[in-house]
Design a protein around this motif. Structure first.
Motif, short mmCIF file in Angstrom:
data_model
loop_
_atom_site.label_atom_id
_atom_site.label_comp_id
_atom_site.label_asym_id
_atom_site.label_seq_id
_atom_site.Cartn_x
_atom_site.Cartn_y
_atom_site.Cartn_z
N ILE A 408 0.84 -1.21 0.00
CA ILE A 408 0.00 0.00 0.00
C ILE A 408 0.87 1.25 0.00
CG2 ILE A 408 -1.49 1.36 1.53
CD1 ILE A 408 -3.03 -1.25 2.10
N VAL A 409 1.94 1.24 0.78
CA VAL A 409 2.86 2.38 0.78
C VAL A 409 3.38 2.64 -0.63
CG1 VAL A 409 5.14 3.17 1.56
CG2 VAL A 409 3.55 2.12 3.20
N GLU A 410 3.66 1.58 -1.36
CA GLU A 410 4.23 1.71 -2.71
C GLU A 410 3.20 2.19 -3.73
OE1 GLU A 410 7.41 1.38 -3.57
OE2 GLU A 410 7.86 1.04 -1.45
N ILE A 411 1.94 1.78 -3.60
CA ILE A 411 0.95 2.13 -4.63
C ILE A 411 0.27 3.47 -4.38
CG2 ILE A 411 0.53 -0.29 -5.16
CD1 ILE A 411 -2.05 -0.17 -3.58
N CYS A 412 0.62 4.13 -3.27
CA CYS A 412 0.06 5.46 -3.02
C CYS A 412 0.85 6.52 -3.79
CB CYS A 412 0.08 5.78 -1.53
SG CYS A 412 -1.26 4.98 -0.61
N ALA A 413 0.18 7.60 -4.12
CA ALA A 413 0.82 8.70 -4.85
C ALA A 413 1.79 9.46 -3.94
CB ALA A 413 -0.26 9.64 -5.38
N LYS A 414 2.51 10.41 -4.53
CA LYS A 414 3.46 11.20 -3.75
C LYS A 414 2.77 12.01 -2.66
CE LYS A 414 6.93 11.60 -7.42
NZ LYS A 414 7.69 12.52 -8.29
N ASN A 415 1.58 12.51 -2.98
CA ASN A 415 0.73 13.19 -2.00
C ASN A 415 -0.47 12.29 -1.75
OD1 ASN A 415 2.18 15.82 -1.81
ND2 ASN A 415 1.63 15.93 -3.97
N ALA A 416 -0.55 11.73 -0.56
CA ALA A 416 -1.59 10.73 -0.30
C ALA A 416 -2.09 10.81 1.14
CB ALA A 416 -1.05 9.33 -0.59
N LEU A 417 -3.34 10.38 1.30
CA LEU A 417 -3.97 10.32 2.62
C LEU A 417 -4.55 8.92 2.81
CD1 LEU A 417 -5.14 11.75 5.20
CD2 LEU A 417 -7.20 12.20 3.83
N ILE A 418 -4.20 8.29 3.93
CA ILE A 418 -4.76 6.98 4.28
C ILE A 418 -5.54 7.12 5.58
CG2 ILE A 418 -4.22 4.62 5.00
CD1 ILE A 418 -1.83 4.65 3.17
N LEU A 419 -6.78 6.65 5.55
CA LEU A 419 -7.63 6.67 6.74
C LEU A 419 -7.88 5.23 7.15
CD1 LEU A 419 -9.14 8.93 4.49
CD2 LEU A 419 -9.51 9.82 6.79
N HIS A 456 -14.08 -3.75 24.08
CA HIS A 456 -13.86 -3.33 22.69
C HIS A 456 -13.99 -1.82 22.49
CE1 HIS A 456 -13.85 -7.53 21.68
NE2 HIS A 456 -15.05 -7.70 22.19
N TYR A 457 -13.29 -1.32 21.50
CA TYR A 457 -13.37 0.07 21.06
C TYR A 457 -12.82 0.13 19.65
CZ TYR A 457 -8.46 -0.04 22.61
OH TYR A 457 -7.13 -0.37 22.79
N GLU A 458 -13.02 1.26 18.97
CA GLU A 458 -12.52 1.39 17.60
C GLU A 458 -11.60 2.61 17.51
OE1 GLU A 458 -14.44 0.00 14.26
OE2 GLU A 458 -16.33 -0.47 15.24
N VAL A 459 -10.72 2.56 16.51
CA VAL A 459 -9.71 3.62 16.35
C VAL A 459 -9.69 4.08 14.90
CG1 VAL A 459 -7.26 4.17 16.51
CG2 VAL A 459 -8.29 2.65 18.20
N LEU A 460 -9.57 5.39 14.71
CA LEU A 460 -9.39 5.96 13.37
C LEU A 460 -8.08 6.72 13.34
CD1 LEU A 460 -10.39 6.71 10.50
CD2 LEU A 460 -11.47 8.72 11.53
N GLY A 461 -7.16 6.27 12.49
CA GLY A 461 -5.90 6.97 12.31
C GLY A 461 -5.83 7.57 10.92
N CYS A 462 -5.40 8.83 10.83
CA CYS A 462 -5.25 9.51 9.54
C CYS A 462 -3.77 9.75 9.30
CB CYS A 462 -6.01 10.83 9.55
SG CYS A 462 -7.77 10.63 9.91
N PHE A 463 -3.27 9.23 8.17
CA PHE A 463 -1.85 9.27 7.87
C PHE A 463 -1.66 9.96 6.51
CE2 PHE A 463 -2.80 5.66 10.51
CZ PHE A 463 -1.81 5.67 11.47
N GLU A 464 -0.77 10.95 6.48
CA GLU A 464 -0.61 11.74 5.27
C GLU A 464 0.85 11.76 4.82
OE1 GLU A 464 -1.66 16.28 3.73
OE2 GLU A 464 -2.58 15.47 5.57
N LYS A 465 1.02 11.74 3.51
CA LYS A 465 2.36 11.82 2.92
C LYS A 465 2.38 12.95 1.90
CE LYS A 465 3.60 8.81 -0.23
NZ LYS A 465 4.04 7.57 -0.92
N ASN A 466 3.40 13.82 2.00
CA ASN A 466 3.57 14.92 1.05
C ASN A 466 5.02 14.96 0.60
OD1 ASN A 466 0.91 16.46 1.11
ND2 ASN A 466 1.38 16.28 3.30
N GLU A 467 5.23 14.97 -0.73
CA GLU A 467 6.59 15.04 -1.26
C GLU A 467 6.74 16.23 -2.20
OE1 GLU A 467 7.66 11.34 -3.08
OE2 GLU A 467 7.33 10.17 -1.26
#
Length: 467
Positions: A408-419, A456-467
């Motif tokens: 997934i890291v490889e197939i994301c664009a240079k500017n990408a957001l993963i939720l 139990h509980y749930e988690v949402l992480g937002c991860f962003e990459k900018n080049e």
């Protein structure tokens, strides 16, 4: 249901005593922590770790050892010697028998405190997040508290020919119930009808040995949807199809019924009754809000940098979140095509029907195969592979696996957001470390305390990459 807790301020120290065997070992221990499955952790007289059901950190108790291994022991309380202030009387009459809720003996505030503690321990112990990433998580984490009682919109009850309810902890024995503290009142009102109908089925099928599981869901139009989830047949002279036919007739099941969801951006959103649905009756609104907020910030930042946004929702189910990039992009006059990937055909059929005439489309495909396919496309022609800009992940409890996350890291664009929306914090901690090591930065982190009285509980992480 026991609703009034105002008179339940004191707890008898003997209320947790269990019937014990004369031959098992007994010890006096003091608990110092709570494990993620709700059991207290203590050190035995031989310094071996002891896990104890229904004990809390800081409490002292006489216990009986019911299982012993070289590295740990399991124990039950025989007498509670001292209690802590946050212990409370469990509000559910079935608590000692039912295997569903593990934390009812803990006050509501401390239930949330323990979940917060467990989450950070999971990031360090399982995720092995480094100090800088861990510090960032501590600084930005937001906790969202959802309704803790009468919240569950879907339950699965087991019928053993006599009893209807939930299986007991570490047992196949069914606890016969008439209501459930964490289940919506509309579903609770239906339990007795279902029980009587199934008992009638037993007589109609000449008392032959069979069991079944019944799934009950509350739709947002306040209808109760009943589905025969599974049938277990122990009589070779009785066909499963005949059992199902009799059950469906007596439960008055309407095969054409769909589950209606109040969707934040669509007037109508329907699911087939066997489709996955978020269990908490209010959680879709909260999850949707936080996912959309992060996508909105990303689009605002990149609206002039990126011409054609490529967005995917993996493990999309029926697509509740799939169209968020499209709706978020409207305010910036961005026309964004969204794609949902899911291995279950019926879920994709619902997705495509719900987003009919909109640029949101679902495809029936195994998610692992999709990731591999995208990875191979980039490997073969990296110069013409544009990459994914927005990726929503809502995997099962097992997560995405480290191998898939690396791809997934490889197939994301240079500017990408993963939720990444996770129902299992351990999988989240493991998978997200791959993102952090792959150049993504943690921008938002939310813990949804959406399963009151349980671990139990749930988690949402937002991860962003900018080049």
């Amino acid at each position: 249901m026991q609703r009034n807790r105002s008179k339940q301020k004191s707890v008898s120290k003997s209320s947790l005593s269990h019937t014990v065997s004369k031959k098992n070992e007994r010890e006096i221990i003091t608990a110092y922590s709570l494990s993620t499955d709700g059991k207290a952790i203590a050190k035995g007289e031989d310094q071996i770790v002891v896990f104890v059901k229904d004990l809390l950190p800081g409490e002292k108790a006489k216990v009986e050892i019911i299982k012993k291994k070289s590295t740990y022991k399991l124990a039950l309380v025989t007498k509670l010697e001292s209690t802590v202030s946050y212990r409370t009387i469990p509000p559910c009459q079935y608590y000692d028998l039912c295997g569903g809720c593990q934390l009812q003996h803990i006050s509501s505030e401390f239930q949330s405190n323990f979940k917060l503690q467990w989450f950070f321990e999971t990031l360090k112990r399982i995720g092995k997040w480094n100090d800088s990433h861990f510090l960032k998580a501590e600084q930005i984490l937001e906790v969202v508290y959802l309704k803790k009682e009468y919240y569950r919109r879907r339950i699965r009850l087991h019928f053993d020919g006599k009893n209807l309810g939930f299986k007991q902890s570490s047992s196949n024995k069914v606890t016969n119930i008439s209501n459930c503290l964490i289940t919506t009142e509309l579903i609770n009102n239906k339990i007795e009808f279902i029980k009587k109908a199934l008992l009638k089925c037993v007589s109609l099928l000449e008392n032959k040995h069979w069991e079944c599981e019944i799934e009950i869901t509350e739709s947002d139009d306040e209808k109760i949807i009943i589905h025969v989830a599974d049938v277990f047949n122990f009589d070779k002279n009785l066909q499963i199809s005949n059992i199902i036919k009799v059950i469906e007739k007596n439960l008055e099941i309407n095969q054409d019924q769909h589950i209606l969801i109040k969707h934040p951006d669509l007037q109508k959103f329907k699911l087939k009754k066997q489709s996955f649905i978020q269990p908490h009756i209010n959680c879709i609104f909260h999850y949707y809000k936080y996912i959309k907020f992060s996508i909105d910030l990303f689009l605002k930042k990149n609206q002039f940098r990126i011409q054609n946004f490529i967005t995917y929702d993996l493990y999309s189910g029926a697509g509740v979140f799939t169209g968020i990039p499209y709706f978020a992009g409207l305010q910036y006059n961005l026309k964004i095509n969204c794609y949902g990937i899911e291995g279950i055909k019926e879920a994709i059929e619902s997705l495509n029907q719900n987003y009919k005439n909109l640029p949101v489309q679902g495809k029936t495909q195994n998610v692992d195969d999709f990731i591999q396919e995208q990875f191979e496309n980039k490997t073969k022609d990296p110069n013409n592979y544009h990459g994914i800009h927005i990726l929503i992940l809502d995997p099962p409890r097992s997560g995405c696996t480290i191998t898939n996350m690396q791809k997934i890291v490889e197939i994301c664009a240079k500017n990408a957001l993963i939720l990444y929306l996770a129902c299992d914090p351990a999988s989240f901690a493991r998978d997200s470390r791959v993102l952090l090591e792959g150049g993504f930065q943690l921008t938002n982190l939310t813990l949804f305390d959406s399963f009151g009285h349980t671990t139990h509980y749930e988690v949402l992480g937002c991860f962003e990459k900018n080049e």
